[in-house]
Design a protein around this motif. Structure first.
Motif, PDB file in Angstrom:
ATOM      1  N   GLY A 101       0.818  -1.229   0.000  1.00 35.64           N
ATOM      2  CA  GLY A 101       0.000   0.000   0.000  1.00 35.64           C
ATOM      3  C   GLY A 101       0.836   1.255   0.000  1.00 35.64           C
ATOM      4  O   GLY A 101       0.391   2.311   0.448  1.00 35.64           O
ATOM      5  N   THR A 102       2.029   1.140  -0.544  1.00 40.07           N
ATOM      6  CA  THR A 102       2.932   2.281  -0.451  1.00 40.07           C
ATOM      7  C   THR A 102       2.840   3.181  -1.686  1.00 40.07           C
ATOM      8  O   THR A 102       3.565   2.986  -2.640  1.00 40.07           O
ATOM      9  CB  THR A 102       4.385   1.804  -0.206  1.00 40.07           C
ATOM     10  OG1 THR A 102       5.233   2.932  -0.193  1.00 40.07           O
ATOM     11  CG2 THR A 102       4.862   0.811  -1.281  1.00 40.07           C
ATOM     12  N   ALA A 103       1.935   4.149  -1.656  1.00 43.50           N
ATOM     13  CA  ALA A 103       1.886   5.130  -2.759  1.00 43.50           C
ATOM     14  C   ALA A 103       2.818   6.299  -2.466  1.00 43.50           C
ATOM     15  O   ALA A 103       3.292   6.975  -3.375  1.00 43.50           O
ATOM     16  CB  ALA A 103       0.470   5.641  -2.937  1.00 43.50           C
ATOM     17  N   ASP A 104       3.081   6.517  -1.189  1.00 38.21           N
ATOM     18  CA  ASP A 104       3.934   7.654  -0.791  1.00 38.21           C
ATOM     19  C   ASP A 104       5.394   7.445  -1.203  1.00 38.21           C
ATOM     20  O   ASP A 104       6.066   8.375  -1.670  1.00 38.21           O
ATOM     21  CB  ASP A 104       3.845   7.897   0.719  1.00 38.21           C
ATOM     22  CG  ASP A 104       4.126   6.636   1.532  1.00 38.21           C
ATOM     23  OD1 ASP A 104       3.639   5.546   1.145  1.00 38.21           O
ATOM     24  OD2 ASP A 104       4.838   6.719   2.557  1.00 38.21           O
ATOM     25  N   ARG A 105       5.886   6.227  -1.075  1.00 41.86           N
ATOM     26  CA  ARG A 105       7.312   5.999  -1.399  1.00 41.86           C
ATOM     27  C   ARG A 105       7.603   6.117  -2.896  1.00 41.86           C
ATOM     28  O   ARG A 105       8.572   6.774  -3.269  1.00 41.86           O
ATOM     29  CB  ARG A 105       7.790   4.656  -0.828  1.00 41.86           C
ATOM     30  CG  ARG A 105       7.888   4.680   0.695  1.00 41.86           C
ATOM     31  CD  ARG A 105       8.357   3.367   1.233  1.00 41.86           C
ATOM     32  NE  ARG A 105       9.727   3.053   0.893  1.00 41.86           N
ATOM     33  CZ  ARG A 105      10.128   1.961   0.240  1.00 41.86           C
ATOM     34  NH1 ARG A 105       9.261   1.062  -0.134  1.00 41.86           N
ATOM     35  NH2 ARG A 105      11.400   1.758  -0.012  1.00 41.86           N
ATOM     36  N   PRO A 106       6.767   5.502  -3.770  1.00 44.22           N
ATOM     37  CA  PRO A 106       7.019   5.785  -5.189  1.00 44.22           C
ATOM     38  C   PRO A 106       6.893   7.276  -5.501  1.00 44.22           C
ATOM     39  O   PRO A 106       7.690   7.807  -6.284  1.00 44.22           O
ATOM     40  CB  PRO A 106       5.954   4.959  -5.927  1.00 44.22           C
ATOM     41  CG  PRO A 106       5.096   4.324  -4.909  1.00 44.22           C
ATOM     42  CD  PRO A 106       5.768   4.436  -3.595  1.00 44.22           C
ATOM     43  N   MET A 142      12.842  -0.710  -6.245  1.00 47.12           N
ATOM     44  CA  MET A 142      12.156   0.536  -6.593  1.00 47.12           C
ATOM     45  C   MET A 142      10.738   0.472  -6.035  1.00 47.12           C
ATOM     46  O   MET A 142       9.954  -0.398  -6.444  1.00 47.12           O
ATOM     47  CB  MET A 142      12.083   0.704  -8.108  1.00 47.12           C
ATOM     48  CG  MET A 142      13.441   0.812  -8.763  1.00 47.12           C
ATOM     49  SD  MET A 142      13.281   1.156 -10.527  1.00 47.12           S
ATOM     50  CE  MET A 142      12.356  -0.233 -11.088  1.00 47.12           C
ATOM     51  N   PRO A 143      10.400   1.350  -5.103  1.00 47.15           N
ATOM     52  CA  PRO A 143       9.030   1.326  -4.572  1.00 47.15           C
ATOM     53  C   PRO A 143       8.034   1.594  -5.693  1.00 47.15           C
ATOM     54  O   PRO A 143       8.284   2.415  -6.581  1.00 47.15           O
ATOM     55  CB  PRO A 143       9.017   2.455  -3.533  1.00 47.15           C
ATOM     56  CG  PRO A 143      10.236   3.266  -3.765  1.00 47.15           C
ATOM     57  CD  PRO A 143      11.225   2.417  -4.501  1.00 47.15           C
ATOM     58  N   GLY A 144       6.917   0.850  -5.660  1.00 47.08           N
ATOM     59  CA  GLY A 144       5.897   1.065  -6.688  1.00 47.08           C
ATOM     60  C   GLY A 144       6.125   0.253  -7.947  1.00 47.08           C
ATOM     61  O   GLY A 144       5.390   0.416  -8.920  1.00 47.08           O
ATOM     62  N   PHE A 145       7.119  -0.640  -7.921  1.00 49.33           N
ATOM     63  CA  PHE A 145       7.364  -1.487  -9.095  1.00 49.33           C
ATOM     64  C   PHE A 145       7.309  -2.963  -8.706  1.00 49.33           C
ATOM     65  O   PHE A 145       7.709  -3.334  -7.606  1.00 49.33           O
ATOM     66  CB  PHE A 145       8.735  -1.179  -9.720  1.00 49.33           C
ATOM     67  CG  PHE A 145       8.708   0.076 -10.562  1.00 49.33           C
ATOM     68  CD1 PHE A 145       8.553   0.006 -11.939  1.00 49.33           C
ATOM     69  CD2 PHE A 145       8.795   1.321  -9.960  1.00 49.33           C
ATOM     70  CE1 PHE A 145       8.500   1.156 -12.710  1.00 49.33           C
ATOM     71  CE2 PHE A 145       8.746   2.487 -10.726  1.00 49.33           C
ATOM     72  CZ  PHE A 145       8.596   2.406 -12.107  1.00 49.33           C
ATOM     73  N   HIS A 146       6.803  -3.764  -9.621  1.00 45.41           N
ATOM     74  CA  HIS A 146       6.659  -5.220  -9.478  1.00 45.41           C
ATOM     75  C   HIS A 146       5.565  -5.535  -8.453  1.00 45.41           C
ATOM     76  O   HIS A 146       5.338  -4.781  -7.512  1.00 45.41           O
ATOM     77  CB  HIS A 146       7.985  -5.865  -9.039  1.00 45.41           C
ATOM     78  CG  HIS A 146       7.922  -7.361  -8.968  1.00 45.41           C
ATOM     79  ND1 HIS A 146       7.815  -8.134 -10.090  1.00 45.41           N
ATOM     80  CD2 HIS A 146       7.937  -8.208  -7.911  1.00 45.41           C
ATOM     81  CE1 HIS A 146       7.785  -9.409  -9.729  1.00 45.41           C
ATOM     82  NE2 HIS A 146       7.839  -9.485  -8.411  1.00 45.41           N
ATOM     83  N   HIS A 147       4.934  -6.656  -8.664  1.00 48.65           N
ATOM     84  CA  HIS A 147       3.961  -7.109  -7.667  1.00 48.65           C
ATOM     85  C   HIS A 147       4.170  -8.595  -7.445  1.00 48.65           C
ATOM     86  O   HIS A 147       4.223  -9.369  -8.398  1.00 48.65           O
ATOM     87  CB  HIS A 147       2.529  -6.823  -8.121  1.00 48.65           C
ATOM     88  CG  HIS A 147       1.550  -6.993  -7.008  1.00 48.65           C
ATOM     89  ND1 HIS A 147       1.153  -8.224  -6.573  1.00 48.65           N
ATOM     90  CD2 HIS A 147       0.975  -6.083  -6.194  1.00 48.65           C
ATOM     91  CE1 HIS A 147       0.328  -8.063  -5.543  1.00 48.65           C
ATOM     92  NE2 HIS A 147       0.206  -6.776  -5.294  1.00 48.65           N
ATOM     93  N   LEU A 193       5.272  -1.192 -13.394  1.00 49.73           N
ATOM     94  CA  LEU A 193       4.745  -0.290 -12.373  1.00 49.73           C
ATOM     95  C   LEU A 193       3.526  -0.968 -11.733  1.00 49.73           C
ATOM     96  O   LEU A 193       2.666  -1.480 -12.447  1.00 49.73           O
ATOM     97  CB  LEU A 193       4.322   1.013 -13.074  1.00 49.73           C
ATOM     98  CG  LEU A 193       3.880   2.193 -12.211  1.00 49.73           C
ATOM     99  CD1 LEU A 193       5.061   2.750 -11.407  1.00 49.73           C
ATOM    100  CD2 LEU A 193       3.278   3.310 -13.095  1.00 49.73           C
ATOM    101  N   ASN A 194       3.444  -0.974 -10.402  1.00 43.36           N
ATOM    102  CA  ASN A 194       2.288  -1.621  -9.767  1.00 43.36           C
ATOM    103  C   ASN A 194       1.199  -0.593  -9.419  1.00 43.36           C
ATOM    104  O   ASN A 194       1.345   0.610  -9.677  1.00 43.36           O
ATOM    105  CB  ASN A 194       2.734  -2.483  -8.575  1.00 43.36           C
ATOM    106  CG  ASN A 194       3.398  -1.675  -7.458  1.00 43.36           C
ATOM    107  OD1 ASN A 194       3.044  -0.525  -7.206  1.00 43.36           O
ATOM    108  ND2 ASN A 194       4.371  -2.288  -6.786  1.00 43.36           N
ATOM    109  N   GLY A 195       0.100  -1.080  -8.835  1.00 45.89           N
ATOM    110  CA  GLY A 195      -1.047  -0.203  -8.537  1.00 45.89           C
ATOM    111  C   GLY A 195      -0.658   0.996  -7.669  1.00 45.89           C
ATOM    112  O   GLY A 195      -0.871   2.157  -8.052  1.00 45.89           O
ATOM    113  N   PRO A 196      -0.057   0.747  -6.479  1.00 47.81           N
ATOM    114  CA  PRO A 196       0.344   1.889  -5.652  1.00 47.81           C
ATOM    115  C   PRO A 196       1.368   2.800  -6.355  1.00 47.81           C
ATOM    116  O   PRO A 196       1.378   4.009  -6.135  1.00 47.81           O
ATOM    117  CB  PRO A 196       0.955   1.230  -4.406  1.00 47.81           C
ATOM    118  CG  PRO A 196       0.254  -0.089  -4.318  1.00 47.81           C
ATOM    119  CD  PRO A 196       0.051  -0.527  -5.738  1.00 47.81           C
TER     120      PRO A 196
END
Ligand SMILES: CC(C)(COP(=O)(O)OP(=O)(O)OC[C@H]1O[C@@H](n2cnc3c(N)ncnc32)[C@H](O)[C@@H]1OP(=O)(O)O)[C@@H](O)C(=O)NCCC(=O)NCCS
Length: 269
Positions: A101-106, A142-147, A193-196
């Motif tokens: 759930g990390t949208a802030d870090r990306p 990289m935050p926000g990448f890969h799931h 790029l993932n959802g968050p």
């Protein structure tokens, strides 16, 4: 002389007869704006443009529910120990972090790419590729990448497509796309790029701060956390996964498909 204590706030005030939020009477807002528009107003102080309101709403719908994830599984376990709804949801919210759930870090990373471009006098796409390469050299995720489960997160296509359609897409979505493109050369394969992550770049293009994007995730995902706690307490007897079943991976995708779902069948709007 010291000022006497008072809650000084720019968010809201109330007296016996009225409740005023960011200057609007709550009853004037009620029935006239969506919850997503209200989210924008409460957090940022102003009503959004129609496009930002619609995009905020879309993100919150997109991110609200994700079957079993670290936070919903935490809620389930807390509830199965007898925790009340609010306590179980608080436990789930505590499970939202650096990797979930990390949208802030990306968002912070995309801001860093923009700063880097300015500092080094580079086009954004080059700065994006440089940051991807440097993070890989440091073996930094990289935050926000890969799931972990989807690999290519199905939410991303929809969010970025809507962002393009609504004219929200700007510098940060472009930077995120450039980073994804750069992974092909750096990793020898595409890291998606993932959802968050898409929430992070689209959110920045709407003017949200990273912390406000984290708030957006917490607010919309709390809906899911309430639903999972209520279903758990209604359908199960407690002490889940303790006995009478084989060892499992509690977050395995194999346990989240249609075989383990007894809600309404697929339907269209
Ligand atoms: C969520 C996460 C822990 C999942 O990891 P995983 O599925 O177990 O993936 P693995 O750790 O097996 O990684 C496999 C390879 O994919 C690549 N990879 C995975 N996630 C990556 C990322 N975020 N950035 C760069 N490379 C990544 C790496 O090449 C890695 O191999 P390496 O260990 O040799 O470097 C990881 O992708 C991550 O930290 N993502 C960033 C945090 C995030 O966005 N979380 C929100 C998810 S909704």
């Amino acid at each position: 002389m010291k000022k006497p204590f008072a809650w000084e706030t720019g968010i809201a005030w109330k007296n016996k007869d009225r409740i005023v939020v960011r200057g609007y009477d709550v009853n004037a807002l009620t029935g006239n704006i969506s919850f997503a528009e209200h989210f924008h107003l409460v957090l940022r102080g102003e009503l959004p443009t129609p496009e930002a309101g619609r995009m905020t709403d879309a993100i919150m719908v997109n991110m609200a529910e994700h079957a079993m994830s670290p936070s919903s599984a935490t809620v389930r376990f807390a509830t199965s120990g007898g925790a009340d709804l609010n306590a179980a949801v608080a436990a789930g919210v505590a499970g939202i972090g650096r990797l979930h759930g990390t949208a802030d870090r990306p968002a912070e990373m995309f801001l860093g790419v923009a700063e880097r471009a300015e500092r080094d006098g580079l086009p954004d796409a080059e700065a994006a590729a440089k940051v991807v390469r440097e993070m890989r050299e440091r073996r930094e995720r990289m935050p926000g990448f890969h799931h972990a489960q989807h690999i290519r997160d199905p939410r991303t296509v929809r969010l970025l497509g809507l962002s393009d359609e609504l004219g929200v897409t700007g510098r940060y979505v472009t930077i995120a796309r450039a980073m994804e493109d750069a992974t092909e050369e750096v990793f020898g394969r595409r890291i998606w790029l993932n959802g968050p992550g898409s929430m992070g770049c689209v959110g920045l293009d709407m003017g949200y701060e990273p912390l406000q994007l984290k708030a957006m995730f917490i607010v919309c995902r709390s809906l899911s956390l309430c639903a999972h706690s209520i279903e758990e307490v209604t359908r199960e007897k407690g002490w889940r996964a303790s006995d009478n079943s084989d060892m499992v991976q509690p977050l395995s995708l194999e346990m989240q498909g249609p075989d383990h779902y007894d809600g309404p069948a697929d339907r269209t709007l």
